[in-house]
Scaffold this motif. Sequence first.
Motif: not given
Length: 259
Positions: A9, A48, A74
């Motif tokens: 994150a 990601c 993600e």
Amino acid sequence: MSGYKDFAACYKLLQSGVDYDGMAALVHRLIDTYGDEHECVVDLACGCGDVSFRLARLGYYVIGVDVSEAMLYEAEKGLAEYPDLRDSVTFVRQDMSELELWGAADAVVCLLDSINHLESVEKLEKTVERVSMFTCDGGLFIFDVNTEFKHTQVLGSNSFVFEEDGLLCTWRNFCGRRGDVEIMLDFFSRNRDGSYDRSSEYFVEKLFGPELLEGLLKKYCFEVIAVFDGFSQDPPGEETERLLYVCKRLPGGRGAQAE
């Protein structure tokens, strides 16, 4: 190695200065210069998906591989923002040392010192072996690794702080005698009421020297055709922080090269 649950994150904050456009353009140029085929690319440790998406924009079919479920979550969120790329990118959850594909790729890339995150020489060897198994004859293996200079002089036993949009990250390192760097990350995310939530990650970046790397590449049928100072395409120097290897898969078998 940690699953990078919280790290995923916060990854974009830590990588906010990375020139993904330039990286993808360089990979494209290297494939065009040295590769025999130019269709399918595997993006190992894709995170990601920032490089995967850009390579797909350049006309490749891309298989993004990562061991972290959180990172791939993600990546899938990012793919949802590019519906025109849905037929050009596939994400797969795998450990790169256990790579298992449904065919051979024209090129395999592994960038941003992801190789250094492998826990041991044994894992490194298994990764090179699996990449060799799933790279076409004449195909390319393009990867980068941190240098001893970066581990001892740049990362070292130093600390860093990053802050952006209500997220604070403290980054503490410890460099051991063998050049491996222990990395401890603490994330503080600000809530609406002004309080903060804290989460932590710990991992180690191993130092793998050129002699070891080039020995394994030769063993598993790769010829090193170029080594650059990072993404510059300049020759390496004493203060090079990242070596970029461009290797070509030699014909003859899908295992170790015969002695």
